[in-house]
Design a protein around this motif. Structure first.
Motif, short mmCIF file in Angstrom:
data_model
loop_
_atom_site.label_atom_id
_atom_site.label_comp_id
_atom_site.label_asym_id
_atom_site.label_seq_id
_atom_site.Cartn_x
_atom_site.Cartn_y
_atom_site.Cartn_z
N TYR A 87 0.79 -1.06 0.16
CA TYR A 87 0.07 0.03 -0.04
C TYR A 87 0.92 1.49 -0.04
O TYR A 87 1.88 1.25 0.81
CB TYR A 87 -0.96 0.01 1.27
CG TYR A 87 -1.91 -1.41 1.12
CD1 TYR A 87 -2.88 -1.51 0.35
CD2 TYR A 87 -1.59 -2.31 2.02
CE1 TYR A 87 -3.54 -2.77 0.21
CE2 TYR A 87 -2.25 -3.65 1.99
CZ TYR A 87 -3.20 -3.80 1.16
OH TYR A 87 -4.01 -4.87 0.89
N HIS A 139 -1.04 6.62 -10.17
CA HIS A 139 -0.99 5.06 -10.11
C HIS A 139 0.07 4.53 -9.81
O HIS A 139 0.82 3.69 -10.47
CB HIS A 139 -1.32 4.94 -11.84
CG HIS A 139 -1.81 3.32 -12.22
ND1 HIS A 139 -1.69 2.83 -13.36
CD2 HIS A 139 -2.01 2.38 -11.25
CE1 HIS A 139 -2.34 1.56 -13.31
NE2 HIS A 139 -2.58 1.39 -12.19
N LEU A 140 0.44 5.11 -8.63
CA LEU A 140 1.72 4.72 -7.84
C LEU A 140 1.72 3.23 -7.14
O LEU A 140 2.90 2.52 -6.94
CB LEU A 140 2.14 5.58 -6.81
CG LEU A 140 2.61 6.76 -7.21
CD1 LEU A 140 2.98 7.87 -6.06
CD2 LEU A 140 3.86 6.99 -8.42
N ALA A 166 -1.62 -3.88 -4.90
CA ALA A 166 -0.95 -2.87 -4.63
C ALA A 166 -2.15 -1.84 -5.04
O ALA A 166 -2.53 -1.68 -6.17
CB ALA A 166 0.14 -2.68 -5.50
N VAL A 167 -2.43 -0.78 -4.30
CA VAL A 167 -2.87 0.48 -4.45
C VAL A 167 -2.40 1.56 -3.92
O VAL A 167 -1.46 1.36 -2.73
CB VAL A 167 -4.44 0.41 -4.05
CG1 VAL A 167 -5.04 -0.88 -4.80
CG2 VAL A 167 -4.59 0.33 -2.74
N ARG A 168 -2.76 3.01 -3.87
CA ARG A 168 -2.38 3.99 -3.54
C ARG A 168 -3.46 4.37 -2.69
O ARG A 168 -4.66 4.32 -3.03
CB ARG A 168 -1.89 4.95 -4.34
CG ARG A 168 -1.74 6.60 -3.99
CD ARG A 168 -2.05 7.51 -5.17
NE ARG A 168 -1.81 8.85 -4.65
CZ ARG A 168 -2.21 9.84 -5.27
NH1 ARG A 168 -3.05 9.79 -6.22
NH2 ARG A 168 -2.07 11.29 -4.80
N VAL A 169 -2.95 4.98 -1.56
CA VAL A 169 -3.87 5.77 -0.62
C VAL A 169 -3.66 7.04 -0.34
O VAL A 169 -2.33 7.56 -0.29
CB VAL A 169 -3.87 5.08 0.80
CG1 VAL A 169 -4.77 5.36 1.77
CG2 VAL A 169 -3.99 3.49 0.59
N GLU A 170 -4.51 8.08 -0.30
CA GLU A 170 -4.35 9.23 -0.30
C GLU A 170 -5.23 10.04 0.84
O GLU A 170 -6.51 9.92 0.82
CB GLU A 170 -4.53 10.10 -1.48
CG GLU A 170 -4.04 11.55 -1.76
CD GLU A 170 -5.21 12.78 -1.58
OE1 GLU A 170 -5.04 13.78 -1.03
OE2 GLU A 170 -6.32 12.37 -1.41
N ALA A 171 -4.63 11.05 1.82
CA ALA A 171 -5.18 11.90 2.52
C ALA A 171 -4.55 13.09 2.95
O ALA A 171 -4.11 13.49 4.30
CB ALA A 171 -5.43 11.13 3.80
N GLY A 172 -4.27 13.83 1.86
CA GLY A 172 -3.29 15.07 1.97
C GLY A 172 -1.90 14.66 2.72
O GLY A 172 -1.42 13.61 2.55
N ARG A 212 -2.77 2.57 7.61
CA ARG A 212 -4.10 2.14 8.20
C ARG A 212 -4.75 1.28 7.48
O ARG A 212 -5.14 -0.02 7.79
CB ARG A 212 -5.11 3.53 8.38
CG ARG A 212 -6.55 3.11 8.73
CD ARG A 212 -6.89 2.59 9.89
NE ARG A 212 -7.98 2.26 9.87
CZ ARG A 212 -8.85 1.41 11.16
NH1 ARG A 212 -7.94 1.00 11.92
NH2 ARG A 212 -9.65 1.37 11.20
N VAL A 213 -4.51 1.32 6.02
CA VAL A 213 -5.01 0.27 4.99
C VAL A 213 -4.21 -1.09 5.11
O VAL A 213 -4.64 -2.12 5.34
CB VAL A 213 -5.04 0.73 3.75
CG1 VAL A 213 -5.34 -0.41 2.54
CG2 VAL A 213 -6.17 2.03 3.48
#
Lengths: 385, 385
Positions: B46, B60-61, B76-82, B91-92
Motif C-alpha cells: 500500500y 497510479h503509484l 497494490a493500490v495508493r492511499v491519499e489523505a493530503g 491504516r489500510v
C-alpha cells in the motif's frame, strides 16, 4: 474473516453535471445508497477517485466527501489506482468489514471529467501510464491501447469492424438504463464510419468520459438481514498488478493483472468462469473488452472478438457483458466506474435491472482496470438464497 | 482481529534527490525495509502519496512502485489523505493484516517535492484544502495555518517568539538523525529573526518540503518472531476527520479530528497520554505542534506552547516530540511523512535511536494530519516484552 454483504446501492446519472460540484455528486450517490440500505450512520467511508487534483482542483477527498455527505468525523480516506480507483476503494472497504475492524462501511467512487477541455483530460489520463517511459514521449492512454489493438489485429488476423459488436451491445443495453450517458443504439455501420481517435481505435471504440458518482454500503453478512432482504454477498475481492509500461510486460497481448486477479477471485469464490451469469468488464476501449474476456477464461486467447461476434455477450448470450451499457455507453466517470460496475451487478442479482435483466442471474463479476491494465480488480458477487 | 507487528523499517535521507526518480526512492525504502525484516516477498503493497500527479507527473503509484521494487503482480493500490497519506496507507495495511486477509504487507510513503518551483508546490498543497471555499480565494496551506496561529496568539495571549522551542527542539534532535534534511541546531534568536512566510508564520515555524520515502513491513504478531526479534506491535490505528474548510469547523482552535483520532487510539490501546513515552506529531507548522499536544491530552487547551517552553518536549522531558527532527528539521516529504514518523517511533522502541534515544521508551505515538487538520491518523506502537 467475515463474509461481507452489499446492503445498499446508489448512483447518479452519468453525463455532464454542470450544476453539481464534485462533492455534491458524491453526496448524492452516498445518500441514495444509505437510503437504500436504510442506514443513518456508518463507521467509515472509502472514496475512490483518480485525477480530481488535475481535473477538479481538489485532493483530500476522504474528509471532504465525508463532511458534505453528513458523515463528519468518520474514518475516511481516498484510494487511487487509475481507472480502477472505484474498485480499489471497494477492496479497502472489503478489507475493513471482512477483517472485523469496521461494521457498516460506505464506499463511493466519484469523478467530474467534463469540467475540463479534452487536452487537459487526456494529459491527466496519461498520468496513469508510466510517466518516465510512456507519457514523456507523448503517449496518451488511447495511444497505448491503440498499440495493443493494432498488435491484436495483426496477431489474430482480426479486422477493425470485427470489434463492432462490443459497442453495438453496450449501446443497446444502455438504452434500458436511466443512469446511462448515451441511451441510443448504434449500428455496426456507424461504428465502422466513426473517425479514428488513435488509429485503429475509432470514436465508437472508446468510452466517453463523464461525470458521476456511485456508492455501496457494506456490512457483515450476518447482520445484513437486519437492514434489508435484498443483500448481495461479496464472494471474492482481489487485486493484481503488472508493469505499468506496456513495453515492460512479458506479452503485450496477455493482460497478466486481469488474468491473475480473476484467477484469485475464482479461487476465493470457489467458482469458475462457467458459473458466472454476467460480467461487467472494463470496456474503456473495445480491445480492452476482448482482452478481459480472454483473461478471465470466457474465451481462448485471440477469440474474445469471436465471442462478441457470435452474440454470446448479449443479455441472452452465454456471458452477458456491459449489461447496463458498460463504460462504452453508460459512460466512464474515471474514479467512479469501478463502483458503477458493482452497483449494476447488484441490480442484476436483485432482479432490478428492468428491461436489461439477465434472467435468473445468481453470480455476477465485475473487473476494473487501471492505466493500460497494470492494475486489475475483480469482484464476484452472489445473490443470497 | 489479529494483533499486528512491524517487523521491518526502511527510509531514505530526506532532502533534494535530483539523482533519483520517485519510483527509485520508494524502491530504496522498500528494499531497506524488506532487508530489515529479512523477507523476499510480500502479499500486498500500500503506497501513501499526495500530489505526485501535480508534482511528479505520475499517478497510479501502486502498480508502478510494486513493479520497480521487484514485487510485480502483488496486490497494490495508493492511499491519499493530503499530508496524512503515509499514515493512511499504514491504516489500510493494518486493516489487511489485522483482519486476516493478508499476512506480510509492505506500506510505503513516497514524495518528491523539490522537482518543482515553490509556487507550483504551494498550488499543489492548496489542493488539500477546500478548493471551492478556501483555495479559490487564494488561500494557501500556510495561510490557513497562519489564520489559526493568529487566532491562537490572540485567544491565549501568546507571542510569536513563544513558539520558538518547537523549532529549536526539532533542529537539535535532527542533528542526531543521519536521515534528516537539516542537521544543524538553530537558536531562538534565529527563529525570531526569520522572515514571515504567512504572517505570523515565519520561515522557521514551517517544515521544509523534501524528497524521501519510508516503508514498514507488517505481519501478524504471532508470526513476527519467525522473522525478527526486534518486532514492535501496533497497539492502535485510527482515523478521524473534520470539515476540510477551517470556517466550517465548530472551533478553529480545537482540532477535532486530531482529538477524536487520539481518543479512539487511547481506547484501542487501553492507555492514556500519561503512558506515552514519546510522540511524533505533525509539526508542519509550530502552531500544529501546539494544537496536537493539546488535542492528544498532553496539555490543556492554550497550554501546548507552555509545555514546550518548560522544556517538557525535549528528549528528557515529560513528552519528547520530534525526537528525530520532526517535520520541521527531518523534513516533510508530504506523502511519506506519516511513515517517517512511524519508522522513527520504531527506532525509539527498538532502542536504536542513537544519541536521540528516549531512555526506556516502551510506548510511542505518531499523529499525522491532512490539510489544515481535516484528517488525522493516530498510531500507537508498543515494544514487545
Amino acid at each position: 474473516m467475515r463474509q461481507v454483504s452489499i446492503i445498499g446501492i446508489g448512483q447518479t446519472k452519468v453525463g455532464e453535471h454542470w450544476e453539481k460540484s464534485l462533492r455534491q455528486l458524491a453526496a448524492d450517490a452516498i445518500r441514495a445508497a444509505m437510503a437504500d440500505a436504510g442506514i443513518e450512520r456508518a463507521d467509515a467511508l472509502y472514496v475512490g477517485n483518480a485525477l480530481s487534483g488535475e481535473i477538479s482542483g481538489q485532493e483530500h477527498l476522504g474528509a471532504l466527501v465525508a463532511d458534505f455527505a453528513g458523515l463528519r468525523g468518520i474514518e475516511a480516506v481516498r484510494v487511487e489506482a487509475g481507472g480502477a480507483s472505484g474498485a480499489a476503494a471497494l477492496r479497502v472497504g472489503y478489507l475493513a468489514v471482512a477483517g472485523g475492524l469496521n461494521d457498516v462501511v460506505i464506499v463511493c467512487g466519484v469523478s467530474k471529467m467534463t469540467d475540463q477541455v479534452d487536452p487537459v483530460r487526456a494529459a491527466a489520463l496519461a498520468l496513469t501510464l508510466d510517466g518516465d517511459y510512456e507519457a514523456i514521449h507523448g503517449l496518451s492512454l488511447a495511444a497505448v491501447w491503440a498499440l495493443i489493438m493494432r498488435r491484436y489485429m495483426h496477431e489474430y488476423k482480426v479486422k477493425h469492424e470485427d470489434f463492432a459488436p462490443f459497442a453495438v451491445n453496450a449501446h443497446r443495453n444502455a438504452a434500458g438504463n436511466p443512469y446511462a450517458m448515451f441511451r441510443r443504439p448504434i449500428s455496426a455501420q456507424a461504428f465502422a464510419r466513426a473517425p479514428a481517435i488513435a488509429d485503429p481505435i475509432g470514436l465508437l471504440d472508446a468510452a466517453p468520459l463523464g461525470d458521476g458518482a456511485a456508492a455501496v454500503v457494506l456490512c457483515p453478512a450476518r447482520q445484513a438481514r437486519e437492514f434489508t432482504d435484498r443483500a448481495v454477498d461479496i464472494a471474492a475481492s482481489t487485486v493484481a498488478t503488472d508493469a505499468v509500461a506496456l513495453h515492460d510486460r512479458r506479452d503485450p497481448l496477455f493482460p497478466a493483472a486481469a488474468s491473475e486477479s480473476a484467477r484469485r477471485a475464482y479461487k476465493q469464490a470457489g467458482v469458475g468462469p462457467e458459473d458466472i451469469d454476467l460480467f461487467e468488464l472494463h470496456d474503456e476501449f473495445s480491445i480492452a473488452a476482448a482482452l478481459s474476456l480472454e483473461a478471465c477464461g470466457f474465451a481462448e486467447r485471440g477469440r474474445g472478438v469471436r465471442l462478441a461476434q457470435e452474440g454470446e455477450i448479449a443479455l441472452g448470450g452465454r456471458i452477458p457483458i456491459s449489461t447496463m451499457g458498460g463504460l462504452k455507453a453508460r459512460g466512464h466517470p474515471v474514479g467512479a466506474t469501478g463502483l458503477y460496475q458493482v452497483v449494476e451487478v447488484v441490480q442484476q442479482l436483485r432482479g432490478e435491472a428492468g428491461a436489461n435483466q439477465v434472467k435468473g442471474a445468481r453470480l455476477g463479476m465485475a473487473q476494473s482496470l487501471g492505466g493500460s491494465g497494470a492494475t486489475a480488480l475483480t469482484h464476484i458477487l452472489k445473490a443470497i438464497d
